[in-house]
Design a protein around this motif. Structure first.
Motif, PDB file in Angstrom:
ATOM      1  N   ASN A 115      39.846  37.334  28.071  1.00  0.00           N
ATOM      2  CA  ASN A 115      38.545  36.637  27.891  1.00  0.00           C
ATOM      3  C   ASN A 115      37.780  36.805  29.118  1.00  0.00           C
ATOM      4  OD1 ASN A 115      39.169  34.399  29.566  1.00  0.00           O
ATOM      5  ND2 ASN A 115      40.480  33.527  27.785  1.00  0.00           N
ATOM      6  N   LYS A 116      36.282  36.399  29.206  1.00  0.00           N
ATOM      7  CA  LYS A 116      35.598  36.640  30.366  1.00  0.00           C
ATOM      8  C   LYS A 116      36.142  36.042  31.564  1.00  0.00           C
ATOM      9  CE  LYS A 116      30.985  36.660  32.069  1.00  0.00           C
ATOM     10  NZ  LYS A 116      29.588  36.594  31.839  1.00  0.00           N
ATOM     11  N   SER A 117      36.499  34.959  31.464  1.00  0.00           N
ATOM     12  CA  SER A 117      36.906  33.989  32.746  1.00  0.00           C
ATOM     13  C   SER A 117      38.073  34.613  33.295  1.00  0.00           C
ATOM     14  CB  SER A 117      37.076  32.602  32.319  1.00  0.00           C
ATOM     15  OG  SER A 117      35.924  31.962  31.714  1.00  0.00           O
ATOM     16  N   ASN A 118      39.271  34.920  32.317  1.00  0.00           N
ATOM     17  CA  ASN A 118      40.385  35.590  32.820  1.00  0.00           C
ATOM     18  C   ASN A 118      40.313  36.821  33.645  1.00  0.00           C
ATOM     19  OD1 ASN A 118      41.879  33.180  32.267  1.00  0.00           O
ATOM     20  ND2 ASN A 118      42.559  33.951  30.174  1.00  0.00           N
ATOM     21  N   ILE A 119      39.276  37.608  33.146  1.00  0.00           N
ATOM     22  CA  ILE A 119      39.055  38.763  33.359  1.00  0.00           C
ATOM     23  C   ILE A 119      38.244  38.819  34.806  1.00  0.00           C
ATOM     24  CG2 ILE A 119      37.700  41.181  33.111  1.00  0.00           C
ATOM     25  CD1 ILE A 119      38.072  40.747  29.974  1.00  0.00           C
ATOM     26  N   LEU A 120      37.514  38.001  35.059  1.00  0.00           N
ATOM     27  CA  LEU A 120      36.622  37.805  36.286  1.00  0.00           C
ATOM     28  C   LEU A 120      37.496  37.279  37.244  1.00  0.00           C
ATOM     29  CD1 LEU A 120      33.033  36.843  35.397  1.00  0.00           C
ATOM     30  CD2 LEU A 120      33.707  38.996  35.883  1.00  0.00           C
ATOM     31  N   ASP A 121      38.465  36.470  37.068  1.00  0.00           N
ATOM     32  CA  ASP A 121      39.315  35.906  38.049  1.00  0.00           C
ATOM     33  C   ASP A 121      40.283  37.051  38.656  1.00  0.00           C
ATOM     34  OD1 ASP A 121      38.675  33.345  37.673  1.00  0.00           O
ATOM     35  OD2 ASP A 121      40.095  32.730  36.216  1.00  0.00           O
ATOM     36  N   ARG A 122      40.656  37.973  37.857  1.00  0.00           N
ATOM     37  CA  ARG A 122      41.436  38.805  38.393  1.00  0.00           C
ATOM     38  C   ARG A 122      40.502  40.086  39.147  1.00  0.00           C
ATOM     39  NH1 ARG A 122      44.089  36.473  34.714  1.00  0.00           N
ATOM     40  NH2 ARG A 122      46.633  36.774  34.698  1.00  0.00           N
ATOM     41  N   MET A 123      39.230  39.933  38.939  1.00  0.00           N
ATOM     42  CA  MET A 123      38.288  41.347  39.584  1.00  0.00           C
ATOM     43  C   MET A 123      37.823  40.720  40.958  1.00  0.00           C
ATOM     44  SD  MET A 123      38.415  43.509  37.426  1.00  0.00           S
ATOM     45  CE  MET A 123      37.174  44.685  38.430  1.00  0.00           C
ATOM     46  N   VAL A 124      38.303  39.620  41.342  1.00  0.00           N
ATOM     47  CA  VAL A 124      37.911  39.155  42.791  1.00  0.00           C
ATOM     48  C   VAL A 124      38.592  40.158  43.939  1.00  0.00           C
ATOM     49  CG1 VAL A 124      37.979  37.364  44.393  1.00  0.00           C
ATOM     50  CG2 VAL A 124      37.874  36.747  42.288  1.00  0.00           C
ATOM     51  N   GLY A 125      37.515  40.765  44.848  1.00  0.00           N
ATOM     52  CA  GLY A 125      37.710  41.683  45.697  1.00  0.00           C
ATOM     53  C   GLY A 125      37.595  43.029  45.331  1.00  0.00           C
ATOM     54  N   GLN A 126      37.175  43.331  43.811  1.00  0.00           N
ATOM     55  CA  GLN A 126      37.209  44.706  43.299  1.00  0.00           C
ATOM     56  C   GLN A 126      35.754  44.902  42.969  1.00  0.00           C
ATOM     57  OE1 GLN A 126      39.907  45.625  40.268  1.00  0.00           O
ATOM     58  NE2 GLN A 126      41.316  43.828  40.930  1.00  0.00           N
ATOM     59  N   LYS A 127      35.181  46.111  42.810  1.00  0.00           N
ATOM     60  CA  LYS A 127      34.007  46.532  42.361  1.00  0.00           C
ATOM     61  C   LYS A 127      33.559  46.230  40.990  1.00  0.00           C
ATOM     62  CE  LYS A 127      32.206  49.957  44.463  1.00  0.00           C
ATOM     63  NZ  LYS A 127      31.772  51.319  45.171  1.00  0.00           N
ATOM     64  N   ILE A 128      32.526  45.460  40.890  1.00  0.00           N
ATOM     65  CA  ILE A 128      31.892  45.372  39.481  1.00  0.00           C
ATOM     66  C   ILE A 128      30.552  45.856  39.334  1.00  0.00           C
ATOM     67  CG2 ILE A 128      33.433  43.405  39.053  1.00  0.00           C
ATOM     68  CD1 ILE A 128      30.806  41.668  39.356  1.00  0.00           C
ATOM     69  N   ARG A 129      30.166  46.176  38.209  1.00  0.00           N
ATOM     70  CA  ARG A 129      28.751  46.605  37.749  1.00  0.00           C
ATOM     71  C   ARG A 129      28.246  45.473  36.917  1.00  0.00           C
ATOM     72  NH1 ARG A 129      28.120  52.369  35.691  1.00  0.00           N
ATOM     73  NH2 ARG A 129      30.165  51.725  34.753  1.00  0.00           N
ATOM     74  N   GLU A 187      35.565  49.151  34.938  1.00  0.00           N
ATOM     75  CA  GLU A 187      36.309  50.543  34.374  1.00  0.00           C
ATOM     76  C   GLU A 187      37.509  50.305  33.936  1.00  0.00           C
ATOM     77  OE1 GLU A 187      35.806  53.225  37.747  1.00  0.00           O
ATOM     78  OE2 GLU A 187      33.442  53.388  37.365  1.00  0.00           O
ATOM     79  N   GLU A 188      38.265  49.220  34.264  1.00  0.00           N
ATOM     80  CA  GLU A 188      39.601  49.358  33.917  1.00  0.00           C
ATOM     81  C   GLU A 188      39.876  47.829  33.610  1.00  0.00           C
ATOM     82  OE1 GLU A 188      44.080  50.500  35.686  1.00  0.00           O
ATOM     83  OE2 GLU A 188      42.227  51.869  35.901  1.00  0.00           O
ATOM     84  N   LEU A 189      40.895  47.644  32.723  1.00  0.00           N
ATOM     85  CA  LEU A 189      41.326  46.153  32.519  1.00  0.00           C
ATOM     86  C   LEU A 189      42.370  45.646  33.347  1.00  0.00           C
ATOM     87  CD1 LEU A 189      40.990  43.729  30.189  1.00  0.00           C
ATOM     88  CD2 LEU A 189      42.826  44.621  28.927  1.00  0.00           C
ATOM     89  N   PRO A 190      42.021  44.372  34.028  1.00  0.00           N
ATOM     90  CA  PRO A 190      43.206  44.046  35.064  1.00  0.00           C
ATOM     91  C   PRO A 190      44.653  43.845  34.325  1.00  0.00           C
ATOM     92  CG  PRO A 190      41.425  42.862  35.185  1.00  0.00           C
ATOM     93  CD  PRO A 190      41.195  43.707  33.668  1.00  0.00           C
TER      94      PRO A 190
END
Length: 530
Positions: A115-129, A187-190
């Motif tokens: 879900n959106k929250s879990n994905i963004l929690d794992r994207m901290v420190g990574q590049k997003i668009r 670009e990639e699912l955590p």
């Protein structure tokens, strides 16, 4: 669809998925290099039998039977269609084909879902668009959605609370941007996220080949209750009774082609935060009786409860309410009972004038009974005659089956033959040969009136005289039970009618009241003073 999955991290999948949340979305761009960590390289798509035992305390035992091809050595197995409300500590896996050859090395319940929250929690420190004001921008995400705050602890340890945010810091080429995110493109699912709650086992297998396996677990969110529909005969002497099972599944999983069993009784479940004694195995003592006809339930005594097994199978889908016929019985003898019990609510208060204070708050006897003009403190305002239907749960009365607790709705046909609702009541779990009493309403044409006509008080004795008037406006005679509750060391010294002492402080005058007539009951009570 239920299936086992063999895990293969080298499987590449191209995804184009959109997750909507709060008006925004996360978009996965299709890319040949995208890997989904939990993807299945192989699956066994099998229509597997399920046994579902539902308790009337909002939980169920699920037994899932799966054929599985195991290689020798260590196997990694996934099951991704379990209930969302599963109790992971109750999960049990075993091979029915060769129990001694398969051992569980590790067992995990993975519920970190995509879900959106879990994905963004794992994207901290990574590049997003992300899309902002119609423009796609790019940057490094600096903070998560979910934050944990440590609260003050106690002797049992610290406590944490969880908060969420919709404000994000993103490092861009221009600097740190504080913003709410619209559509987010990654670009990639955590790693570590799953589309559904998933059970995973590491199995050590000594017997290569096919195994029939059983997976069992407890889950909350599955409940059942019993509803009874009773139709009273024209002369109020018999009743036809149908028992319906209402099954409600909100566990987060569907159980197709399930062998359904229902447990009626009060099963104890301990608080998980309290020490748990060792559980003892429950043994079944089968005493099967056929209830109803056709596709019904069989019943058996089970430990200290009763077990009802559906003949055949049924689908129990998530977010579905299902009704099934449990039992039926025709021409069950009943009798109508009229009770006049005006003081049952004030049982502990009526004796002492001006008494105030009780378990539920203050109460003043005078103000309560003088709320109407011209009514004295010694005259009961309550004039209702309560109507009960009495039946016996016995074979000689066409019943004699364990009846689960539930609501009983009573109907009767009017002069035109149309069924009308006449009242309802609850019954508790009722074993065979016990009496059932249904309080379904108050009589319209029969009324009561009670007053204290004399009161004398000395240093060692209180003497009171009561008068109870029972008026019957029906065209036929009725029998009324005039009930009183006497407090202290009492004795009835004078009486107009006989009575039964039903317990230490209750008397019951059973009297006949003629059609269009009145019966007056009088009695004198002596109460010793300490």
């Amino acid at each position: 669809m239920r299936h086992f999955m063999r895990f293969n991290r080298k499987t590449a999948l191209s995804l184009a998925l959109v997750f909507a949340l709060g008006g925004s979305a996360i978009v996965f761009s299709p890319a040949p290099s995208l890997h989904l960590p939990s993807a299945a390289a192989e699956s066994q798509k099998i229509s597997s039998p399920v046994e579902l035992t539902v308790y009337n305390q909002n939980f169920a035992l699920v037994k899932d039977y799966r054929p599985l091809n195991l290689k020798g050595g260590v196997n990694t197995i996934f099951l991704d269609d379990v209930a969302a409300l599963i109790d992971p500590t109750s999960v049990h896996f075993k091979s029915l084909t060769s129990p001694g050859s398969v051992s569980v090395l590790e067992q995990n319940f993975r519920y970190d879902l995509i879900n959106k929250s879990n994905i963004l929690d794992r994207m901290v420190g990574q590049k997003i668009r992300f899309k902002k004001d119609g423009i796609i921008r790019e940057g490094v995400l600096l903070n998560p959605v979910t934050n944990y705050v440590r609260n003050s602890g106690n002797r049992y340890g610290s406590h944490y609370s969880q908060t969420s945010t919709h404000e994000f810091a993103v490092r861009t080429e221009e600097g740190v941007l504080l913003t709410t995110l619209g559509d987010v493109i990654i670009e990639e699912l955590p790693d570590g996220l799953y589309p559904r709650p998933t059970l995973m086992w590491l199995l050590n297998n000594k017997r290569t080949g096919n195994h029939n396996t059983e997976i069992s677990y407890l889950t909350d969110g599955v409940n059942w209750h019993c509803d009874y529909v009773a139709v009273v005969s024209q002369d109020d002497s018999k009743v036809d009774l149908v028992a319906w099972v209402t099954l409600d599944n909100r566990s987060g999983a569907s159980y197709n082609n399930a062998r359904l069993k229902l447990v009626a009784g009060d099963v104890r479940r301990v608080d998980p935060n309290m020490p748990q004694p060792q559980l003892k195995a429950m043994r079944s003592h089968a005493e099967a009786d056929a209830l109803g006809s056709g596709r019904g339930f069989s019943e058996e005594s089970f430990f200290e409860y009763h077990l009802y097994t559906l003949q055949g199978s049924t689908d129990v889908r998530h977010n579905e309410t299902k009704q099934l016929t449990l039992a039926s019985a025709d021409n069950v003898p009943i009798r109508k009972k009229y009770i006049y019990d005006p003081d049952r609510q004030n049982y502990h208060r009526w004796l002492y004038s001006g008494w105030s204070g009780n378990y539920y708050g203050s109460f003043d006897y005078y103000s309560h009974n003088t709320s109407r003009p011209g009514v004295g403190a010694d005259t009961a305002e309550y004039k209702k005659i309560n109507t009960l239907l009495i039946m016996e749960n016995s074979k000689r009365h066409n019943l004699g089956i364990p009846l689960p607790k539930g609501r009983v709705r009573v109907n009767k046909a009017d002069a035109s033959g149309s069924l009308q609702f006449v009242g309802e009541d609850w019954i508790d779990h009722t074993p065979e040969d016990e009496k059932i009493e249904l309080y379904i309403g108050d009589a319209f044409d029969v009324v009561g009136e009670k007053k204290r006509t004399s009161y004398q008080r000395t240093s060692d004795l209180i003497t009171e005289t009561y008068e109870v008037r029972l008026r019957n406006h029906k065209k036929e005679a009725v029998k009324v039970h005039a009930v009183d509750h006497l407090f202290g060391d009492w004795s009835i010294t004078e009486k107009s009618h006989g009575f039964e002492k039903t317990d230490a402080h209750t008397v019951d005058f059973e009297v006949n009241v003629p059609a269009k007539g009145e019966t007056v009951v009088t009695y004198t009570v002596n109460i010793k003073r300490n």
